[in-house]
Design a protein around this motif. Structure first.
Motif, PDB file in Angstrom:
ATOM      1  N   ARG A  19      13.473 -19.526  22.521  1.00 19.64           N
ATOM      2  CA  ARG A  19      13.192 -18.289  21.814  1.00 19.64           C
ATOM      3  C   ARG A  19      11.699 -18.145  21.662  1.00 19.64           C
ATOM      4  NH1 ARG A  19      15.337 -16.753  16.450  1.00 19.64           N
ATOM      5  NH2 ARG A  19      14.312 -14.895  17.147  1.00 19.64           N
ATOM      6  N   ALA A  20      11.228 -16.960  21.894  1.00 20.52           N
ATOM      7  CA  ALA A  20       9.865 -16.634  21.517  1.00 20.52           C
ATOM      8  C   ALA A  20       9.903 -16.174  20.077  1.00 20.52           C
ATOM      9  CB  ALA A  20       9.307 -15.557  22.443  1.00 20.52           C
ATOM     10  N   ARG A  21       8.779 -15.735  19.548  1.00 23.15           N
ATOM     11  CA  ARG A  21       8.776 -15.444  18.121  1.00 23.15           C
ATOM     12  C   ARG A  21       9.034 -13.974  17.858  1.00 23.15           C
ATOM     13  NH1 ARG A  21       2.899 -17.227  18.485  1.00 23.15           N
ATOM     14  NH2 ARG A  21       1.810 -15.345  19.071  1.00 23.15           N
ATOM     15  N   PRO A  22       9.835 -13.682  16.860  1.00 27.23           N
ATOM     16  CA  PRO A  22      10.077 -12.284  16.506  1.00 27.23           C
ATOM     17  C   PRO A  22       8.800 -11.602  16.039  1.00 27.23           C
ATOM     18  CG  PRO A  22      11.709 -13.719  15.509  1.00 27.23           C
ATOM     19  CD  PRO A  22      10.624 -14.598  16.060  1.00 27.23           C
ATOM     20  N   ARG A  23       8.710 -10.316  16.317  1.00 28.02           N
ATOM     21  CA  ARG A  23       7.639  -9.492  15.771  1.00 28.02           C
ATOM     22  C   ARG A  23       8.195  -8.753  14.563  1.00 28.02           C
ATOM     23  NH1 ARG A  23       3.279  -8.318  18.959  1.00 28.02           N
ATOM     24  NH2 ARG A  23       3.015  -6.298  17.963  1.00 28.02           N
ATOM     25  N   VAL A  24       7.508  -8.866  13.457  1.00 26.73           N
ATOM     26  CA  VAL A  24       7.914  -8.146  12.254  1.00 26.73           C
ATOM     27  C   VAL A  24       7.087  -6.874  12.162  1.00 26.73           C
ATOM     28  CG1 VAL A  24       7.866  -8.150   9.757  1.00 26.73           C
ATOM     29  CG2 VAL A  24       8.694 -10.152  10.977  1.00 26.73           C
ATOM     30  N   THR A  37       7.157  -5.336  21.373  1.00 28.03           N
ATOM     31  CA  THR A  37       7.874  -6.576  21.104  1.00 28.03           C
ATOM     32  C   THR A  37       8.260  -7.266  22.405  1.00 28.03           C
ATOM     33  OG1 THR A  37       8.768  -5.749  19.007  1.00 28.03           O
ATOM     34  CG2 THR A  37       9.936  -7.581  20.035  1.00 28.03           C
ATOM     35  N   ARG A  38       8.761  -6.504  23.357  1.00 28.58           N
ATOM     36  CA  ARG A  38       9.173  -7.077  24.642  1.00 28.58           C
ATOM     37  C   ARG A  38       7.978  -7.676  25.383  1.00 28.58           C
ATOM     38  NH1 ARG A  38      13.718  -6.595  27.380  1.00 28.58           N
ATOM     39  NH2 ARG A  38      14.431  -5.020  25.874  1.00 28.58           N
ATOM     40  N   SER A  39       6.867  -6.943  25.403  1.00 24.65           N
ATOM     41  CA  SER A  39       5.680  -7.433  26.101  1.00 24.65           C
ATOM     42  C   SER A  39       5.143  -8.702  25.462  1.00 24.65           C
ATOM     43  CB  SER A  39       4.598  -6.347  26.100  1.00 24.65           C
ATOM     44  OG  SER A  39       3.409  -6.814  26.678  1.00 24.65           O
ATOM     45  N   ASP A  40       5.045  -8.699  24.140  1.00 24.21           N
ATOM     46  CA  ASP A  40       4.531  -9.866  23.425  1.00 24.21           C
ATOM     47  C   ASP A  40       5.460 -11.058  23.583  1.00 24.21           C
ATOM     48  OD1 ASP A  40       2.609 -10.986  21.298  1.00 24.21           O
ATOM     49  OD2 ASP A  40       4.578 -11.311  20.397  1.00 24.21           O
ATOM     50  N   THR A  41       6.759 -10.799  23.493  1.00 26.73           N
ATOM     51  CA  THR A  41       7.748 -11.869  23.616  1.00 26.73           C
ATOM     52  C   THR A  41       7.672 -12.528  24.982  1.00 26.73           C
ATOM     53  OG1 THR A  41       9.272 -10.868  22.035  1.00 26.73           O
ATOM     54  CG2 THR A  41      10.226 -12.350  23.655  1.00 26.73           C
ATOM     55  N   ARG A  42       7.644 -11.727  26.018  1.00 24.71           N
ATOM     56  CA  ARG A  42       7.587 -12.268  27.378  1.00 24.71           C
ATOM     57  C   ARG A  42       6.326 -13.109  27.587  1.00 24.71           C
ATOM     58  NH1 ARG A  42       9.805 -11.297  32.320  1.00 24.71           N
ATOM     59  NH2 ARG A  42       8.476 -11.773  34.106  1.00 24.71           N
ATOM     60  N   GLU A  43       5.207 -12.579  27.140  1.00 26.69           N
ATOM     61  CA  GLU A  43       3.945 -13.288  27.352  1.00 26.69           C
ATOM     62  C   GLU A  43       3.929 -14.616  26.609  1.00 26.69           C
ATOM     63  OE1 GLU A  43       0.020 -11.183  27.861  1.00 26.69           O
ATOM     64  OE2 GLU A  43      -0.258 -12.054  25.849  1.00 26.69           O
TER      65      GLU A  43
END
Length: 287
Positions: free
Chosen positions: A3-8, A216-222
């Motif tokens: 898991r990557a980290r959730p964005r709040v 969120t998707r972009s940050d999570t993938r990176e």
């Protein structure tokens, strides 16, 4: 198995903002041998260094909650805020949620192949590398360097990147992480509303959360690829190929689903608790 980290996401003075919180689950952190007489889920939880995993998550969470307080709260990250955040990230409670959800989800799955690999020398090395990488990326500068390294490889035919892409795709890790992140954001907003900081309908909360889906998707993938590149850099191609194959097996997929079930439930509770705490702080209530 990751898991990557959730964005709040949140609103302050009418402005919609987002920040990344290190509310993250491990890829797979299994090392020591487990009693094979235990139920499959229990055996894997004994083999997984769950207390150490949760402790790393607490460290990540406290670090980002400090940033949240400085960015979101009128008084900044006060002593009261730090105290209540420490209570939210209670390791015993966190572990209890993960354990219960994992066991329920994993019930009926054959654990033998997973235990065979993760109690081996290669499996133990994978565990150590993952733990080290997670702690490394708590440092903002080191995380930025890891992201830059991934950006330099993204879109190329680098062999190690291709192996990691296979690992991510085998378990649909980007999509699973995005769903978890958005659920965590929803719970954070719900905590703010229930705590009296905002008046928002469910539809308005969902709209705010979905507005951040692309970021969120972009940050999570990176973050996910940066983390995996750091963690698995020392592994041989053969060991990583074996790990990818295991993650793509029915047993590996079942374990990954169970991990997401456990850690997603934990993060939902944490996010809601942070929302409530932030609302109390914003309203000047005693924490």
């Amino acid at each position: 198995m990751g898991r990557a980290r959730p964005r709040v996401c949140y609103a302050l003075n009418g402005d919609s903002r987002t920040m990344s919180l290190r509310l993250v689950a491990p890829v797979v952190l299994i090392c020591a041998a487990a009693p094979l007489s235990a139920a499959p889920g229990e055996a894997l939880l004994e083999a997984m260094r769950v207390p150490e995993i949760v402790q790393v998550m607490r460290e990540e969470g406290l670090d980002y909650a400090q940033e949240m307080g400085e960015d979101l709260l009128p008084g900044g990250a006060t002593r009261g805020w730090r105290a209540v955040v420490s209570q939210v990230y209670d390791t015993e409670a966190m572990e209890e949620v993960v354990r219960g959800q994992f066991i329920d989800s994993f019930a009926g799955t054959e654990a033998g192949p997973l235990l065979d690999f993760f109690t081996s020398e290669d499996g133990q090395r994978v565990v150590d590398l993952e733990i080290t990488a997670r702690r490394t990326l708590i440092d903002d500068d080191l995380e930025a360097s890891a992201r830059e390294a991934y950006q330099a490889l993204d879109g190329t035919d680098d062999p190690r990147l291709e192996q990691i892409e296979a690992f991510v795709e085998a378990n649909d890790l980007v999509e699973a992480n995005v769903v978890g992140a958005m659920n965590a954001s929803y719970q954070f907003y719900l905590g703010l509303v229930d705590g009296g900081a905002f008046e928002m309908t469910e539809e308005e909360i969902l709209s705010e959360v979905w507005a951040q889906e692309e970021d969120t998707r972009s940050d999570t993938r990176e973050w996910l690829y940066a983390f995996l590149l750091v963690a698995y850099r020392p592994l041989s191609d053969a060991v990583l190929d074996e790990y990818v194959a295991l993650s793509a097996s029915p047993e590996g997929r079942a374990m990954n689903r169970a991990l997401f079930a456990g850690f997603n439930a934990m993060y939902d509770e944490i996010s809601y608790g942070l929302g409530l705490a932030a609302a109390q702080q914003m309203l000047g209530e005693e924490l």
